[in-house]
Design an enzyme around this catalytic site. Structure first.
Site, PDB file in Angstrom:
ATOM      1  CE1 TYR A  36      -3.743  -2.383   0.211  1.00 20.45           C
ATOM      2  CE2 TYR A  36      -2.597  -3.313   2.092  1.00 20.45           C
ATOM      3  CZ  TYR A  36      -3.590  -3.388   1.141  1.00 20.45           C
ATOM      4  OH  TYR A  36      -4.434  -4.464   1.108  1.00 20.45           O
ATOM      5  CG  ASN A  87      -9.639   2.219  -1.342  1.00 21.23           C
ATOM      6  OD1 ASN A  87     -10.081   1.083  -1.256  1.00 21.23           O
ATOM      7  ND2 ASN A  87      -8.348   2.489  -1.366  1.00 21.23           N
ATOM      8  CG  HIS A  93     -12.609  -8.006  -2.195  1.00 20.89           C
ATOM      9  ND1 HIS A  93     -12.332  -7.623  -3.491  1.00 20.89           N
ATOM     10  CD2 HIS A  93     -11.676  -7.405  -1.423  1.00 20.89           C
ATOM     11  CE1 HIS A  93     -11.254  -6.838  -3.489  1.00 20.89           C
ATOM     12  NE2 HIS A  93     -10.845  -6.697  -2.245  1.00 20.89           N
ATOM     13  CG  ASP A 100     -27.705  -3.859  -2.949  1.00 18.09           C
ATOM     14  OD1 ASP A 100     -27.227  -4.097  -4.080  1.00 18.09           O
ATOM     15  OD2 ASP A 100     -28.282  -4.720  -2.251  1.00 18.09           O
ATOM     16  CG  HIS A 113      -9.351  -0.979  -5.279  1.00 16.52           C
ATOM     17  ND1 HIS A 113      -9.801  -1.396  -4.060  1.00 16.52           N
ATOM     18  CD2 HIS A 113     -10.396  -1.075  -6.131  1.00 16.52           C
ATOM     19  CE1 HIS A 113     -11.072  -1.738  -4.165  1.00 16.52           C
ATOM     20  NE2 HIS A 113     -11.460  -1.554  -5.416  1.00 16.52           N
ATOM     21  CB  SER A 115      -2.731  -2.910  -4.348  1.00 17.36           C
ATOM     22  OG  SER A 115      -3.964  -3.482  -3.960  1.00 17.36           O
ATOM     23  NE  ARG A 124      -6.087  -8.901  -0.895  1.00 19.78           N
ATOM     24  CZ  ARG A 124      -6.448  -8.390   0.284  1.00 19.78           C
ATOM     25  NH1 ARG A 124      -7.385  -7.479   0.342  1.00 19.78           N
ATOM     26  NH2 ARG A 124      -5.865  -8.801   1.394  1.00 19.78           N
TER      27      ARG A 124
END
Length: 160
Positions: A36, A87, A93, A100, A113, A115, A124
Site C-alpha cells: 500500500y 476505496n 469483495h 446496493d 484501489h 494496489s 480480491r
C-alpha cells in the site's frame, strides 16, 4: 463534524464530492507498506482536497472501519453531494449492502484501489462495487485518487 458545504476557505461550493475510504485505510503508511505504500490517509486526504480544488470542487473526506457507517455516508451523499470517490477496501469483495447503497443514490461513482487487485489473491479479483461504479482505477497508488477526482470532475462537467 465540519459542514461539507463550507470548505475550510469559508467559500461555499455547489455541493462537495464525497471521498470515502473503507476499513484499515486509517493504517496507511504502517500496514503492509510493500503493498500500500508509505503515504498516510492524511496525505491522501490532502491530495484529494488539492485535486478537487484544482477542478473547482470540494472533497468531503471520510473513513470508517464500519460497514454501516460507510453506507450511511453514501445515503447522506444522495442529497448533499455531486459524486463519490470510494476505496471500499476489503468491503469491495464482501459487501453487497455497500454496492446496493451506491446503486441507490444515483450519483457518479469512481472506485479506487491503491494496489492492483487483479494481481493479488484470487478473492480480491472480484469487487461488488465495480458493477455500479462509472469507473474503476486500481494499481496507481495514491495517484489513483488524483486520477479518480480528475475523472469525476470530467463526468460532472459532461453531465452539466
Amino acid at each position: 463534524m465540519p459542514n461539507p458545504q463550507v470548505p475550510p476557505t469559508g467559500v461555499p461550493v455547489p455541493g462537495p464530492v464525497l471521498v470515502l475510504n473503507g476499513p484499515n485505510l486509517n493504517l496507511l503508511g504502517l500496514r503492509e507498506p510493500e503493498v500500500y505504500g508509505t503515504d498516510t490517509l492524511a496525505g491522501i486526504e490532502l491530495l484529494c482536497r488539492r485535486t478537487a480544488a484544482a477542478h473547482g470542487l470540494y472533497a468531503d473526506c471520510r473513513q470508517s472501519n464500519h460497514e454501516g457507517v460507510l453506507i450511511d455516508a453514501v445515503h447522506e451523499a444522495r442529497t448533499g453531494h455531486r459524486g463519490i470517490v470510494i476505496n471500499p477496501a476489503g468491503y469491495s469483495h464482501t459487501s453487497v449492502a455497500l454496492r446496493d447503497a451506491l446503486a441507490a443514490v444515483e450519483l457518479p461513482v469512481v472506485e479506487v484501489h491503491l494496489s492492483n487487485i487483479h494481481r493479488r489473491e484470487e478473492f480480491r479479483h472480484h469487487s461488488f462495487v465495480s458493477a455500479v461504479a462509472d469507473t474503476v482505477i486500481c494499481g496507481a497508488g495514491t495517484h489513483g485518487y488524483a486520477l479518480a477526482l480528475t475523472h469525476l470532475a470530467r463526468i460532472l462537467e459532461e453531465n452539466r
